[in-house]
Write an enzyme that holds these catalytic residues in place. Structure first.
Site, PDB file in Angstrom:
ATOM      1  N   TYR A  29      33.164 -54.949 -21.909  1.00 34.26           N
ATOM      2  CA  TYR A  29      34.132 -54.325 -22.819  1.00 34.26           C
ATOM      3  C   TYR A  29      35.475 -55.025 -22.657  1.00 34.26           C
ATOM      4  O   TYR A  29      36.145 -54.889 -21.643  1.00 34.26           O
ATOM      5  CB  TYR A  29      34.284 -52.839 -22.528  1.00 34.26           C
ATOM      6  CG  TYR A  29      33.026 -52.013 -22.695  1.00 34.26           C
ATOM      7  CD1 TYR A  29      31.939 -52.487 -23.420  1.00 34.26           C
ATOM      8  CD2 TYR A  29      32.922 -50.744 -22.122  1.00 34.26           C
ATOM      9  CE1 TYR A  29      30.786 -51.723 -23.567  1.00 34.26           C
ATOM     10  CE2 TYR A  29      31.776 -49.974 -22.270  1.00 34.26           C
ATOM     11  CZ  TYR A  29      30.713 -50.468 -22.990  1.00 34.26           C
ATOM     12  OH  TYR A  29      29.571 -49.709 -23.123  1.00 34.26           O
ATOM     13  N   PRO A  71      27.116 -40.423 -29.131  1.00 37.36           N
ATOM     14  CA  PRO A  71      26.552 -39.122 -29.503  1.00 37.36           C
ATOM     15  C   PRO A  71      27.023 -38.627 -30.856  1.00 37.36           C
ATOM     16  O   PRO A  71      26.424 -37.707 -31.427  1.00 37.36           O
ATOM     17  CB  PRO A  71      27.036 -38.202 -28.372  1.00 37.36           C
ATOM     18  CG  PRO A  71      28.323 -38.828 -27.929  1.00 37.36           C
ATOM     19  CD  PRO A  71      28.086 -40.299 -28.027  1.00 37.36           C
ATOM     20  N   GLY A 114      30.845 -42.437 -34.438  1.00 40.91           N
ATOM     21  CA  GLY A 114      31.956 -41.847 -35.176  1.00 40.91           C
ATOM     22  C   GLY A 114      31.573 -41.259 -36.522  1.00 40.91           C
ATOM     23  O   GLY A 114      32.377 -40.579 -37.158  1.00 40.91           O
ATOM     24  N   PHE A 115      30.330 -41.486 -36.953  1.00 42.59           N
ATOM     25  CA  PHE A 115      29.901 -41.004 -38.271  1.00 42.59           C
ATOM     26  C   PHE A 115      30.065 -39.492 -38.400  1.00 42.59           C
ATOM     27  O   PHE A 115      30.588 -38.996 -39.400  1.00 42.59           O
ATOM     28  CB  PHE A 115      28.436 -41.392 -38.514  1.00 42.59           C
ATOM     29  CG  PHE A 115      27.852 -40.802 -39.767  1.00 42.59           C
ATOM     30  CD1 PHE A 115      28.068 -41.403 -40.997  1.00 42.59           C
ATOM     31  CD2 PHE A 115      27.083 -39.645 -39.720  1.00 42.59           C
ATOM     32  CE1 PHE A 115      27.530 -40.854 -42.158  1.00 42.59           C
ATOM     33  CE2 PHE A 115      26.541 -39.090 -40.866  1.00 42.59           C
ATOM     34  CZ  PHE A 115      26.772 -39.698 -42.094  1.00 42.59           C
ATOM     35  N   PHE A 116      29.622 -38.738 -37.387  1.00 41.84           N
ATOM     36  CA  PHE A 116      29.663 -37.282 -37.489  1.00 41.84           C
ATOM     37  C   PHE A 116      31.070 -36.718 -37.278  1.00 41.84           C
ATOM     38  O   PHE A 116      31.287 -35.517 -37.457  1.00 41.84           O
ATOM     39  CB  PHE A 116      28.669 -36.650 -36.511  1.00 41.84           C
ATOM     40  CG  PHE A 116      27.243 -36.916 -36.904  1.00 41.84           C
ATOM     41  CD1 PHE A 116      26.710 -36.372 -38.062  1.00 41.84           C
ATOM     42  CD2 PHE A 116      26.429 -37.741 -36.137  1.00 41.84           C
ATOM     43  CE1 PHE A 116      25.400 -36.628 -38.442  1.00 41.84           C
ATOM     44  CE2 PHE A 116      25.121 -38.004 -36.511  1.00 41.84           C
ATOM     45  CZ  PHE A 116      24.600 -37.441 -37.668  1.00 41.84           C
TER      46      PHE A 116
END
Length: 349
Positions: free
Chosen positions: A69, A213, A217-219
């Site tokens: 990262y 989870p 970031g979609f949800f």
């Protein structure tokens, strides 16, 4: 950074991760986006350090990073953040993805050099949880974990983990040294791990750490109600966020939005709460760079879902209906990576 509101957040339970002594917060904090160039570039270090401190004050003490990262800069950031609070946090980091081109390595010399470098960047004496980030298809997992075991014996690492490993590789690794945690992508729209990997972990007493989870970031509405930054890799590299797929997938966000409205919770909180309800051995690690998103994520710990609620949520997001692959690097995931037999290594030396 103000902390006066944290008392309004739910109490964060501490739970065993695996059955070998590692205790972590019931939800963790993914730190990748705080300094990953593909996630909108590096953020202000001091603000990210303050966010980590706020998280720890709120009871979220399980911090997830990796050497790739940045590369490297995220471990340095986390190391700065834990100065003075090292005894309050559990640091998980990873090795094995040698660069942003996904050059995967698992040979003993690399394992050792990667650990030494991570210890230096984190500026700590010992790593709480050390994962093999991806499986090297050229090195038997027994060889890789054998070297990781030596790091435990030397006091440089406390507990071992695997990420994106198949059930067969998990069993082989666990036979060499107890594996405390397996990190995998598990969310409402990525559920194929439920068939074999989750049962294998539970059979062996291995904790389950869910990355992404919130569906990257979609949800939380990323790409739907919140635009991506111009240099955010998700909008161009993650297949599910490509315009044609996102147009098909947004209905699943809208369905969770309707479910959440009835309970006065956000779609993201419903998605995280669903994971928490999968078992006490499941620890999601949502990442964020914003206090308001962090507080929303912690709020998921207070969401109660009945069996009927869980069924409604699962019916609202049928995984087989999701458009697009979950990752642009599918050939490096557990479905497509297999550790070679130990005999192949012995025959080569």
């Amino acid at each position: 950074m103000a902390t006066q509101e944290k008392q309004k957040l739910p109490l964060v339970e501490r739970v065993p991760l695996g059955c070998h002594g590692l205790i972590v917060s019931k939800q963790g904090l993914g730190c990748m986006g705080m300094s990953h160039p593909l996630m909108g570039g590096s953020k202000d270090d001091q603000q990210m350090i303050e966010l980590i401190h706020y998280a720890v004050d709120c009871g979220i003490t399980f911090l997830d990073t990796a050497d790739v990262y940045g590369p490297h800069t995220n471990e340095i950031l986390v190391g700065k953040a834990v100065k003075g609070i090292r005894d309050k946090v559990q640091i998980a980091t990873k090795f094995g993805v040698a660069d942003l081109s996904f050059n995967v390595k698992g040979d003993p010399a690399y394992v050792r050099s990667a650990c030494e470098a991570s210890l230096k960047r984190l500026d700590v004496d010992c790593i709480d949880l050390y994962y093999q980030h991806r499986i090297d298809p050229t090195v038997p997992i027994e060889i890789t974990v054998g070297e990781m075991k030596k790091l435990v014996e030397e006091g440089k690492v406390k507990y071992l983990g695997l990420s994106e490993a198949s059930a067969a590789d998990i069993k082989r690794a666990h036979a060499v040294h107890p594996i405390s945690a397996v990190q995998l992508e598990w969310s409402l729209w990525t559920r194929d791990v439920e068939a074999e990997i989750i049962p294998t972990c539970r059979e062996l007493g291995i904790g389950i750490v869910s990355y992404s989870p919130l569906g990257r970031g979609f949800f939380s509405g990323k790409g739907i109600v919140e635009e991506f930054a111009e240099d955010d890799w998700r909008k161009t590299r993650i297949p599910r966020f490509r315009p044609q797929n996102l147009e098909l997938n947004k209905v699943f966000y809208e369905r969770l939005q309707d479910i959440g409205a009835k309970k006065q919770h956000t779609p993201g909180q419903i998605a995280l709460a669903w994971l928490h309800h999968q078992g006490n051995d499941v620890v999601p690690i949502p990442g964020t760079t914003k206090i308001k998103n962090f507080e929303e994520n912690v709020g998921a710990l207070a969401v109660h879902l009945s069996k009927e609620d869980l069924q409604e949520i699962e019916e609202a997001v049928p995984p087989e209906a999701i458009a697009g692959e979950r990752s642009p690097y599918m050939k490096f995931t557990w479905q497509n990576t297999c550790s070679p037999p130990l005999s192949s290594w012995k025959n080569s030396i």
